[in-house]
Scaffold this motif. Structure first.
Motif, PDB file in Angstrom:
ATOM      1  N   ASN A  16      -5.131   5.627   2.084  1.00  0.00           N
ATOM      2  CA  ASN A  16      -5.110   5.559   0.622  1.00  0.00           C
ATOM      3  C   ASN A  16      -4.214   6.696   0.143  1.00  0.00           C
ATOM      4  N   VAL A  17      -2.927   6.393  -0.045  1.00  0.00           N
ATOM      5  CA  VAL A  17      -1.909   7.418  -0.253  1.00  0.00           C
ATOM      6  C   VAL A  17      -1.151   7.161  -1.551  1.00  0.00           C
ATOM      7  N   THR A  18      -0.897   8.223  -2.315  1.00  0.00           N
ATOM      8  CA  THR A  18      -0.038   8.126  -3.493  1.00  0.00           C
ATOM      9  C   THR A  18       1.411   7.953  -3.046  1.00  0.00           C
ATOM     10  N   LEU A  19       2.115   6.990  -3.662  1.00  0.00           N
ATOM     11  CA  LEU A  19       3.482   6.663  -3.244  1.00  0.00           C
ATOM     12  C   LEU A  19       4.526   7.287  -4.166  1.00  0.00           C
ATOM     13  N   PRO A  20       5.324   8.227  -3.662  1.00  0.00           N
ATOM     14  CA  PRO A  20       6.491   8.680  -4.433  1.00  0.00           C
ATOM     15  C   PRO A  20       7.526   7.554  -4.497  1.00  0.00           C
ATOM     16  N   SER A  21       8.339   7.558  -5.525  1.00  0.00           N
ATOM     17  CA  SER A  21       9.404   6.563  -5.643  1.00  0.00           C
ATOM     18  C   SER A  21      10.330   6.645  -4.437  1.00  0.00           C
ATOM     19  N   GLY A  22      10.770   5.491  -3.961  1.00  0.00           N
ATOM     20  CA  GLY A  22      11.717   5.460  -2.854  1.00  0.00           C
ATOM     21  C   GLY A  22      11.097   5.489  -1.481  1.00  0.00           C
ATOM     22  N   THR A  23       9.749   5.508  -1.370  1.00  0.00           N
ATOM     23  CA  THR A  23       9.102   5.538  -0.057  1.00  0.00           C
ATOM     24  C   THR A  23       9.348   4.224   0.696  1.00  0.00           C
ATOM     25  N   LEU A  24       9.627   4.337   1.993  1.00  0.00           N
ATOM     26  CA  LEU A  24       9.843   3.179   2.856  1.00  0.00           C
ATOM     27  C   LEU A  24       8.772   3.152   3.937  1.00  0.00           C
ATOM     28  N   ASP A  25       8.613   1.998   4.589  1.00  0.00           N
ATOM     29  CA  ASP A  25       7.708   1.943   5.737  1.00  0.00           C
ATOM     30  C   ASP A  25       8.490   2.179   7.017  1.00  0.00           C
ATOM     31  N   LYS A  26       7.787   2.223   8.163  1.00  0.00           N
ATOM     32  CA  LYS A  26       8.422   2.600   9.431  1.00  0.00           C
ATOM     33  C   LYS A  26       9.367   1.543   9.977  1.00  0.00           C
ATOM     34  N   SER A  27       9.423   0.397   9.342  1.00  0.00           N
ATOM     35  CA  SER A  27      10.344  -0.646   9.766  1.00  0.00           C
ATOM     36  C   SER A  27      11.488  -0.821   8.760  1.00  0.00           C
ATOM     37  N   VAL A  57      12.291  -2.061  -1.395  1.00  0.00           N
ATOM     38  CA  VAL A  57      10.924  -1.831  -1.873  1.00  0.00           C
ATOM     39  C   VAL A  57       9.953  -2.494  -0.910  1.00  0.00           C
ATOM     40  N   PRO A  58       9.274  -1.723  -0.041  1.00  0.00           N
ATOM     41  CA  PRO A  58       8.329  -2.323   0.910  1.00  0.00           C
ATOM     42  C   PRO A  58       7.100  -2.891   0.208  1.00  0.00           C
ATOM     43  N   LEU A  59       6.620  -4.017   0.714  1.00  0.00           N
ATOM     44  CA  LEU A  59       5.425  -4.662   0.169  1.00  0.00           C
ATOM     45  C   LEU A  59       4.264  -4.617   1.151  1.00  0.00           C
ATOM     46  N   LYS A  62      -3.253   0.341  19.400  1.00  0.00           N
ATOM     47  CA  LYS A  62      -3.066   0.905  18.056  1.00  0.00           C
ATOM     48  C   LYS A  62      -2.795  -0.217  17.073  1.00  0.00           C
ATOM     49  N   VAL A  63      -3.458  -0.157  15.925  1.00  0.00           N
ATOM     50  CA  VAL A  63      -3.247  -1.125  14.848  1.00  0.00           C
ATOM     51  C   VAL A  63      -3.052  -0.355  13.542  1.00  0.00           C
ATOM     52  N   VAL A  64      -1.975  -0.666  12.829  1.00  0.00           N
ATOM     53  CA  VAL A  64      -1.711  -0.070  11.524  1.00  0.00           C
ATOM     54  C   VAL A  64      -1.446  -1.199  10.531  1.00  0.00           C
ATOM     55  N   LYS A  65      -2.113  -1.121   9.375  1.00  0.00           N
ATOM     56  CA  LYS A  65      -1.880  -2.076   8.292  1.00  0.00           C
ATOM     57  C   LYS A  65      -1.675  -1.301   7.007  1.00  0.00           C
ATOM     58  N   GLN A  66      -0.563  -1.575   6.325  1.00  0.00           N
ATOM     59  CA  GLN A  66      -0.259  -0.902   5.060  1.00  0.00           C
ATOM     60  C   GLN A  66       0.106  -1.937   3.999  1.00  0.00           C
ATOM     61  N   ASN A  67      -0.462  -1.791   2.810  1.00  0.00           N
ATOM     62  CA  ASN A  67      -0.135  -2.634   1.669  1.00  0.00           C
ATOM     63  C   ASN A  67       0.335  -1.729   0.533  1.00  0.00           C
ATOM     64  N   PHE A  68       1.474  -2.076  -0.071  1.00  0.00           N
ATOM     65  CA  PHE A  68       2.092  -1.235  -1.088  1.00  0.00           C
ATOM     66  C   PHE A  68       1.861  -1.828  -2.477  1.00  0.00           C
ATOM     67  N   ASP A  69       1.214  -1.078  -3.349  1.00  0.00           N
ATOM     68  CA  ASP A  69       0.982  -1.466  -4.732  1.00  0.00           C
ATOM     69  C   ASP A  69       1.829  -0.545  -5.607  1.00  0.00           C
ATOM     70  N   TRP A  70       2.996  -1.020  -6.012  1.00  0.00           N
ATOM     71  CA  TRP A  70       3.925  -0.160  -6.740  1.00  0.00           C
ATOM     72  C   TRP A  70       3.540   0.022  -8.195  1.00  0.00           C
ATOM     73  N   THR A 117      -2.466   1.327   0.613  1.00  0.00           N
ATOM     74  CA  THR A 117      -3.794   1.262   1.205  1.00  0.00           C
ATOM     75  C   THR A 117      -3.723   0.493   2.506  1.00  0.00           C
ATOM     76  N   GLY A 118      -4.746   0.654   3.358  1.00  0.00           N
ATOM     77  CA  GLY A 118      -4.796  -0.057   4.629  1.00  0.00           C
ATOM     78  C   GLY A 118      -5.594   0.715   5.652  1.00  0.00           C
ATOM     79  N   ILE A 119      -5.216   0.543   6.932  1.00  0.00           N
ATOM     80  CA  ILE A 119      -5.899   1.235   8.022  1.00  0.00           C
ATOM     81  C   ILE A 119      -4.878   1.734   9.036  1.00  0.00           C
ATOM     82  N   ASP A 120      -5.231   2.818   9.712  1.00  0.00           N
ATOM     83  CA  ASP A 120      -4.442   3.372  10.809  1.00  0.00           C
ATOM     84  C   ASP A 120      -5.431   3.740  11.907  1.00  0.00           C
ATOM     85  N   ARG A 121      -5.492   2.899  12.972  1.00  0.00           N
ATOM     86  CA  ARG A 121      -6.450   3.091  14.061  1.00  0.00           C
ATOM     87  C   ARG A 121      -7.868   3.286  13.516  1.00  0.00           C
ATOM     88  N   LYS A 122      -8.261   2.364  12.630  1.00  0.00           N
ATOM     89  CA  LYS A 122      -9.602   2.305  12.026  1.00  0.00           C
ATOM     90  C   LYS A 122      -9.848   3.376  10.977  1.00  0.00           C
TER      91      LYS A 122
END
Length: 240
Positions: free
Chosen positions: A120-131, A82-84, A97-105, A111-116
């Motif tokens: 703000n994305v709806t999260l399906p169950s099981g979503t992971l981040d790029k790491s 579960v990514p946080l 390039k700067v990307v910041k993502q915060n996961f509110d399950w 929410t966050g930023i991707d290159r400014k």
């Protein structure tokens, strides 16, 4: 590119596909890093540590003209990750390039930023981040899977990352020869010129740690990291 609708549809299928063969073990690994377009090498480091109930996965790569950092914080719950939070920063070669993502399950939103640009994305169950998906992949390889898929939040977009196991190969590293499992990312036809290959140590004592990665871009430029030294659960890695 497969977007939100497909990722949402497949989330019920893929949310339970990551089976944990064994509990995660902390590790540290350093790598030599090479770009084919540069006449010198750099270094990269990758580590997994536990702080309280959370795991932290860090990756840092540096060369004379470029640097990259990637950080994920996640929880391990039974057979899922579960990514946080996720942070990515690149500077030097090409555009920064700067990307910041915060996961509110609770709210099921990221929410966050991707290159400014605001995320703000709806999260399906099981979503992971790029790491974090890389840890899921490592664990699925350890569990003997040969075909894997993950829902991944890539910038402000939800995508499906597919992988397949190609077989076993011997990788020559600074710590000796290592028997490894080769995994390839499966891309859609319009992305087929890009290639990503990874080799995970076959030895259970190494906890299937990443020993080599090769990335080839559409323009033919190649990036490679190869294990230089490392530890798994505090034990030093040594090949043949």
């Amino acid at each position: 590119m497969r977007h939100v609708l497909l990722a949402t549809t497949l989330s019920l299928v893929f949310a339970s596909t990551t089976a944990i063969a064994e509990p995660l073990k902390p590790f540290f690994a350093s790598y030599t890093a090479d770009f084919t377009q540069l006449p010198f090498s750099g270094t990269a480091e990758r580590s997994l540590t536990k702080e309280g109930n959370n795991w932290k996965l860090n990756f840092n790569a540096a060369m004379m003209l470029a640097s990259l950092t990637e950080k994920s914080t996640f929880e391990q719950k039974s057979s899922t990750f579960v990514p946080l939070s996720y942070r990515y920063e690149r500077s030097g070669l090409g555009s920064s390039k700067v990307v910041k993502q915060n996961f509110d399950w609770q709210a099921k939103r990221a929410t966050g930023i991707d290159r400014k640009k605001e995320i703000n994305v709806t999260l399906p169950s099981g979503t992971l981040d790029k790491s974090t998906y890389q840890i899921a992949l490592q664990e699925d390889v350890a569990a003997g899977k040969t075909s894997m898929s993950y829902n991944v939040l890539d910038g402000d977009d939800l995508e499906v990352y597919d992988f397949r196991v190609l077989g076993s190969e011997t990788v020559t590293t600074k710590v000796g020869k290592v028997e490894a499992i080769k995994v390839e990312r499966v891309r859609e036809p319009d992305q087929s010129q890009r290639k990503t290959s990874m080799w995970f140590a076959k030895d259970k004592g190494w906890d299937y740690i990443l020993v080599q990665l090769v990335q080839v871009e559409k323009d033919g430029k190649e990036y490679q990291i190869v294990l230089q030294e490392g530890t798994v659960d505090g034990k030093k890695l040594k090949g043949q």
